[in-house]
Design a protein around this motif. Structure first.
Motif, short mmCIF file in Angstrom:
data_model
loop_
_atom_site.label_atom_id
_atom_site.label_comp_id
_atom_site.label_asym_id
_atom_site.label_seq_id
_atom_site.Cartn_x
_atom_site.Cartn_y
_atom_site.Cartn_z
N ASN A 1 19.72 45.91 39.69
CA ASN A 1 19.89 45.33 41.03
C ASN A 1 21.31 44.84 41.20
N LEU A 2 21.94 45.23 42.32
CA LEU A 2 23.32 44.88 42.63
C LEU A 2 23.41 44.21 44.00
N PHE A 3 24.44 43.41 44.19
CA PHE A 3 24.75 42.91 45.53
C PHE A 3 25.54 44.00 46.25
N ALA A 4 25.15 44.30 47.48
CA ALA A 4 25.80 45.37 48.22
C ALA A 4 27.13 44.94 48.82
N VAL A 5 27.41 43.65 48.81
CA VAL A 5 28.62 43.14 49.46
C VAL A 5 29.74 42.92 48.44
N ASN A 6 30.96 42.86 48.95
CA ASN A 6 32.13 42.56 48.12
C ASN A 6 32.19 41.05 47.91
N LEU A 7 32.13 40.61 46.66
CA LEU A 7 32.13 39.18 46.37
C LEU A 7 33.53 38.59 46.27
N GLU A 8 34.56 39.40 46.27
CA GLU A 8 35.91 38.88 46.04
C GLU A 8 36.30 37.88 47.12
N PHE B 1 41.21 24.86 44.02
CA PHE B 1 41.01 26.17 44.64
C PHE B 1 39.91 26.91 43.88
N VAL B 2 39.34 27.91 44.52
CA VAL B 2 38.26 28.71 43.92
C VAL B 2 38.58 30.18 44.13
N LYS B 3 38.44 30.96 43.07
CA LYS B 3 38.63 32.41 43.16
C LYS B 3 37.41 33.09 42.56
N VAL B 4 36.90 34.09 43.27
CA VAL B 4 35.75 34.86 42.81
C VAL B 4 36.16 36.32 42.72
N ASN B 5 35.90 36.95 41.60
CA ASN B 5 36.21 38.37 41.41
C ASN B 5 35.02 39.23 41.78
N ASP B 6 35.29 40.48 42.05
CA ASP B 6 34.22 41.42 42.41
C ASP B 6 34.26 42.63 41.48
N TYR B 7 33.09 43.04 41.01
CA TYR B 7 33.02 44.14 40.05
C TYR B 7 32.07 45.25 40.50
N LEU B 8 31.80 45.32 41.81
CA LEU B 8 30.77 46.25 42.29
C LEU B 8 31.09 47.69 41.91
N HIS B 9 32.30 48.16 42.17
CA HIS B 9 32.62 49.56 41.89
C HIS B 9 32.54 49.85 40.39
N GLU B 10 33.00 48.90 39.58
CA GLU B 10 32.91 49.09 38.13
C GLU B 10 31.47 49.14 37.66
N ASN C 1 28.84 28.95 45.57
CA ASN C 1 28.17 29.34 44.32
C ASN C 1 29.10 29.14 43.13
N GLN C 2 30.36 29.52 43.28
CA GLN C 2 31.33 29.36 42.20
C GLN C 2 31.62 27.88 41.94
N MET C 3 31.66 27.08 43.01
CA MET C 3 31.97 25.66 42.87
C MET C 3 30.87 24.91 42.12
N MET D 1 27.00 39.77 37.20
CA MET D 1 27.52 40.29 35.94
C MET D 1 28.85 41.02 36.14
N GLY D 2 29.64 41.02 35.08
CA GLY D 2 30.76 41.94 35.01
C GLY D 2 30.28 43.27 34.47
N ALA D 3 31.13 44.27 34.54
CA ALA D 3 30.72 45.62 34.13
C ALA D 3 30.39 45.69 32.64
N SER D 4 31.15 44.99 31.81
CA SER D 4 30.90 45.07 30.38
C SER D 4 29.57 44.43 30.00
#
Length: 367
Positions: free
Chosen positions: A69-76, A104-113, A300-302, A46-49
């Motif tokens: 539940n959150l993933f503890a790792v940076n997904l970026e 190309f594939v880009k994945v964003n990370d929202y853990l801190h948010e 996963n993104q692909m 999920m994103g923060a919103s």
């Protein structure tokens, strides 16, 4: 029961697993909480919103505590070295009549948010997978009296969680469905292969913090056995996939109810991380191609658009049908209240919460 009462504020020794990808709808989380269990929002993708919206929707349905539940790792992540796999996946896209993948594939990370949302919304229980949160985030959560639960598949992982200040550990056996919390998949390419019975006992023998048992649990006899061994609670995922309140789509539900005990296997084809799923056409063809899946979360993104189309078009063979080894015991849809009653007994005051038409399904990975 002191950990359950004092730290989790729940009446029953049961946690509804935080399954990512739209499965843990606000209706499911609230229904579990109303029965006295710990409902959990699966916020990994999920994103923060979206997380904030789901939290607020759960709060509208119940005043009972629930977890995130959150993933503890940076997904970026970013990669443009995906050509061979992307070309193969385009074959599925052509059959589904959807657009081909990019180069190309880009994945964003929202853990801190998302941690900020958790604190802003006063969530008191957070569980994490795939590792240990940074000391900075642990400190922020602890300063706000958040109880931390980490997933572990071997004793060394559990010790890392305990040393970092986590309050409890989930022993995730080899039987568990979907992604287990294995920290280092370079060392354990298929995840740890320790069964729950042995793992739970080892963790209880060596840790000073509570241990929660998870993996293949689907009936009261199993729950009673793990509680008798000394586990403080159990965590259940697969059985809640067929809850009437869950966001599981119809084709996925049918596949779960048709599956037997031998229907699942560990595969990386959907996400790049080892995860237990029901064998289907996608698993067979990608594994048969001998093209190695890209690392998580690139793979996963692909595959996200293919899995999303599988859901939209009700094609189970194109979905990630996450399921534990207990899937063979699932034969019908039930309310969350009935599932909980079958596992640990029901809170007499719990009232059923109806699932609305808008169940929050995303195109992310299911479970």
């Amino acid at each position: 029961m002191s950990f359950l009462n004092d730290r989790l504020s729940i009446e029953l020794p049961l946690i509804q697993a935080g399954m990512a990808g739209g499965i843990t709808t606000p209706q499911l989380v609230a229904a579990a909480a109303e029965e006295g269990a710990l409902g959990t929002i699966g916020a990994g993708y999920m994103g923060a919103s979206q997380l904030k919206d789901d939290i607020q929707r759960v709060k509208q349905l119940t005043d009972k505590p629930f977890a995130v539940n959150l993933f503890a790792v940076n997904l970026e992540s970013f990669s443009n070295e995906i050509g061979r796999m992307q070309q193969f996946l385009n074959g599925f896209r052509s059959k589904l009549e959807i657009g081909h993948g990019t180069d190309f594939v880009k994945v964003n990370d929202y853990l801190h948010e998302k941690v900020h949302v958790v604190l802003e919304e006063d969530i008191r229980v957070v569980s994490t997978a795939f590792g240990v949160l940074s000391s900075f985030l642990i400190q922020r959560l602890k300063e706000n009296d958040v109880t931390l639960i980490g997933m572990a598949t071997i004793l060394d992982e559990a010790r890392q969680l305990e040393d970092a200040g986590y309050d409890a550990v989930v022993a995730q056996g080899y039987e568990a469905g979907g992604h287990r919390g294995t920290f280092d998949i370079n060392r354990y390419p298929d995840g740890s292969n320790i069964g729950l019975h042995v793992l739970a006992q080892e963790l209880m023998d060596h840790l000073t913090i509570p241990v929660i048992a998870a993996g293949g649990i689907h009936n009261k006899k199993q729950v009673d056995a793990f509680l008798e061994m000394g586990a403080d609670a159990v965590q259940v995922g697969t059985k809640f996939l067929v809850a009437k309140e869950a966001g599981t789509n119809a084709a996925y539900r049918r596949a779960l109810m048709k599956a037997d005990t031998g229907s699942t296997k560990i595969t990386k084809v959907f996400s790049g991380r080892p995860a237990r799923a029901i064998r289907n056409q996608f698993v067979r063809e990608v594994e048969g191609s001998e093209i190695a899946p890209l690392p998580f979360p690139i793979q996963n993104q692909m595959t996200k658009d293919i899995r999303g189309a599988g859901k939209e078009f009700a094609i189970a063979d194109m979905q990630s049908l996450w399921a534990g080894q207990g899937v063979g015991a699932i034969h019908e849809e039930e309310s969350a209240a009935d599932i909980i009653a079958s596992l640990v007994g029901s809170n007499a005051s719990g009232a059923a919460i109806e699932s609305g038409d808008d169940n929050g399904l995303s195109n992310g990975s299911g479970r």
